[in-house]
Design an enzyme around this catalytic site. Structure first.
Site, PDB file in Angstrom:
ATOM      1  CG  HIS A   1       0.694  13.039   1.125  1.00 26.42           C
ATOM      2  ND1 HIS A   1      -0.623  13.339   0.841  1.00 26.42           N
ATOM      3  CD2 HIS A   1       0.653  12.034   2.042  1.00 26.42           C
ATOM      4  CE1 HIS A   1      -1.422  12.558   1.544  1.00 26.42           C
ATOM      5  NE2 HIS A   1      -0.667  11.754   2.282  1.00 26.42           N
TER       6      HIS A   1
ATOM      7  CG  HIS B   1     -18.241  13.089   6.641  1.00 28.77           C
ATOM      8  ND1 HIS B   1     -17.474  12.047   6.165  1.00 28.77           N
ATOM      9  CD2 HIS B   1     -17.378  14.113   6.863  1.00 28.77           C
ATOM     10  CE1 HIS B   1     -16.205  12.425   6.109  1.00 28.77           C
ATOM     11  NE2 HIS B   1     -16.124  13.666   6.527  1.00 28.77           N
TER      12      HIS B   1
ATOM     13  N   GLY C   1      -4.104  -5.363  15.263  1.00 24.83           N
ATOM     14  CA  GLY C   1      -2.921  -5.074  16.071  1.00 24.83           C
ATOM     15  C   GLY C   1      -1.704  -4.779  15.232  1.00 24.83           C
ATOM     16  N   GLY C   2      -1.924  -4.186  14.070  1.00 21.53           N
ATOM     17  CA  GLY C   2      -0.821  -3.876  13.168  1.00 21.53           C
ATOM     18  C   GLY C   2       0.075  -2.769  13.698  1.00 21.53           C
ATOM     19  NE  ARG C   3       7.006  -0.601  12.891  1.00 26.51           N
ATOM     20  CZ  ARG C   3       7.568   0.390  12.183  1.00 26.51           C
ATOM     21  NH1 ARG C   3       7.059   0.729  11.013  1.00 26.51           N
ATOM     22  NH2 ARG C   3       8.628   1.020  12.641  1.00 26.51           N
TER      23      ARG C   3
ATOM     24  CG  HIS D   1      -4.478   5.050  -2.138  1.00 29.19           C
ATOM     25  ND1 HIS D   1      -5.554   4.351  -2.666  1.00 29.19           N
ATOM     26  CD2 HIS D   1      -4.026   4.312  -1.095  1.00 29.19           C
ATOM     27  CE1 HIS D   1      -5.744   3.246  -1.961  1.00 29.19           C
ATOM     28  NE2 HIS D   1      -4.837   3.191  -1.012  1.00 29.19           N
TER      29      HIS D   1
ATOM     30  CB  SER E   1      -0.929   0.011   1.212  1.00 23.59           C
ATOM     31  OG  SER E   1      -0.177   0.016   2.409  1.00 23.59           O
TER      32      SER E   1
END
Length: 306
Positions: A99, A178, A261-263, A109, A95
């Site tokens: 920027h 939203h 519980g990833g980094r 992305h 992934s």
């Protein structure tokens, strides 16, 4: 159904990460990626995070590879697939979020990923997902056409209507409910892909991954020397806030990483380094900033636009 070759997927993803970083660093010309290898504290895999900061072209670029395993899938993965609850899982992917420093260059992305869920006594359930999308700050029709034509080329070997299907899915997915607003001009998005067997699905995932730089680097080359004002930079920083909102509220990859519980540093590397939030800001009518909202942030048939 053909048997999944998880090692072949992992080898491809590591190669893709390396090639994308080489291409971006070469285009920047002033900075390179640091390489941060990590393991999950509780076991169950790890990854390689590569980050470029303070470049001549890219203010921050993060390209992450992860390969994690666990005893059961989190809620973000089983919400629309409840039959997978309780299965062991293995997930791997690349992934990235880029920027740029200049507001004339869009943020981009991409990600490609593979999941397999196993349970003793049953066949494994596997699927691919991924895509790429573009978020301009100042719209350029040629850039949008280039981006989407390359996305179409990535899909072309895989049947009529493939691009149109995944282009619409991208428009629908990268939408801030939203705010009733598209995040950018879209691209491709696919998930839960396992039709046609492993080899076919793997080939499609590779095509999407391999076309990312083909889609993005020409835009960077064409825009990186365009002049811009402080006011335009300020608008870029304001619009980056929409990126933060989407990633923290809606993005499946972010939710999956946090719920497993990833980094945290690797998961949140996608966030921009500098952002401005302004209360109830509106663009001036008839301005280039207003044009972004009124024209570019609307789903369009970019490959056939005149």
């Amino acid at each position: 159904m053909s048997h999944p070759d998880t090692q072949a997927v992992k080898d491809y993803l590591l190669s893709l990460q390396k090639n994308i970083c080489m291409g971006l660093a070469s285009e920047d010309g002033n900075a390179d990626f640091i390489i941060d290898q990590w393991q999950r504290e509780n076991g169950g895999g790890g990854g390689i995070t590569r980050v470029l900061t303070d470049g001549a072209v890219f203010e921050q670029a993060g390209v992450n590879f992860s390969h994690v395993t666990g005893g059961q899938l989190p809620a973000s993965a089983t919400a629309h697939r409840p039959e997978l609850a309780g299965r062991e899982f293995e997930a791997m992917g690349v992934s990235l979020v880029i920027h740029p420093l200049s507001p004339m260059i869009p943020t981009s992305h991409a990600n490609v990923r593979f999941f397999i869920a196993r349970k003793e006594g049953t066949d494994p359930v596997w699927w691919f997902g991924g895509g790429f999308d573009l978020t301009p700050y100042y719209g350029n029709k040629d850039d949008c056409i280039q981006w989407h034509k390359t996305a179409q080329q990535a899909c072309q070997p895989f049947g009529e209507g493939t691009y149109e299907k995944y282009k619409k899915w991208c428009d629908d997915y990268f939408y801030l409910k939203h705010r009733d607003e598209q995040r950018g001009i879209g691209g491709l998005f696919f998930d839960d892909l396992n039709e046609g067997g492993f080899e076919q699905c793997f080939a499609f995932m590779q095509s999407v991954g391999d076309h990312y730089l083909k889609a993005y680097l020409p835009i960077v080359k064409n825009r990186k020397n365009d002049p811009y004002t402080e006011a335009q930079r300020d608008f870029q920083l304001y619009r980056r806030g929409r990126y933060v909102e989407f990633n923290l509220v809606y993005d499946r990859g972010t939710l999956f990483g946090l719920q497993t519980g990833g980094r945290t540093e690797s998961i949140l590397m996608s966030l921009p380094p500098v952002v401005n939030f302004k209360y109830n800001w509106k663009p001036e009518v008839g301005s280039k900033e207003a044009e972004l909202y009124d024209y570019y942030l609307k789903p369009r048939d970019w490959v056939n636009i005149k």
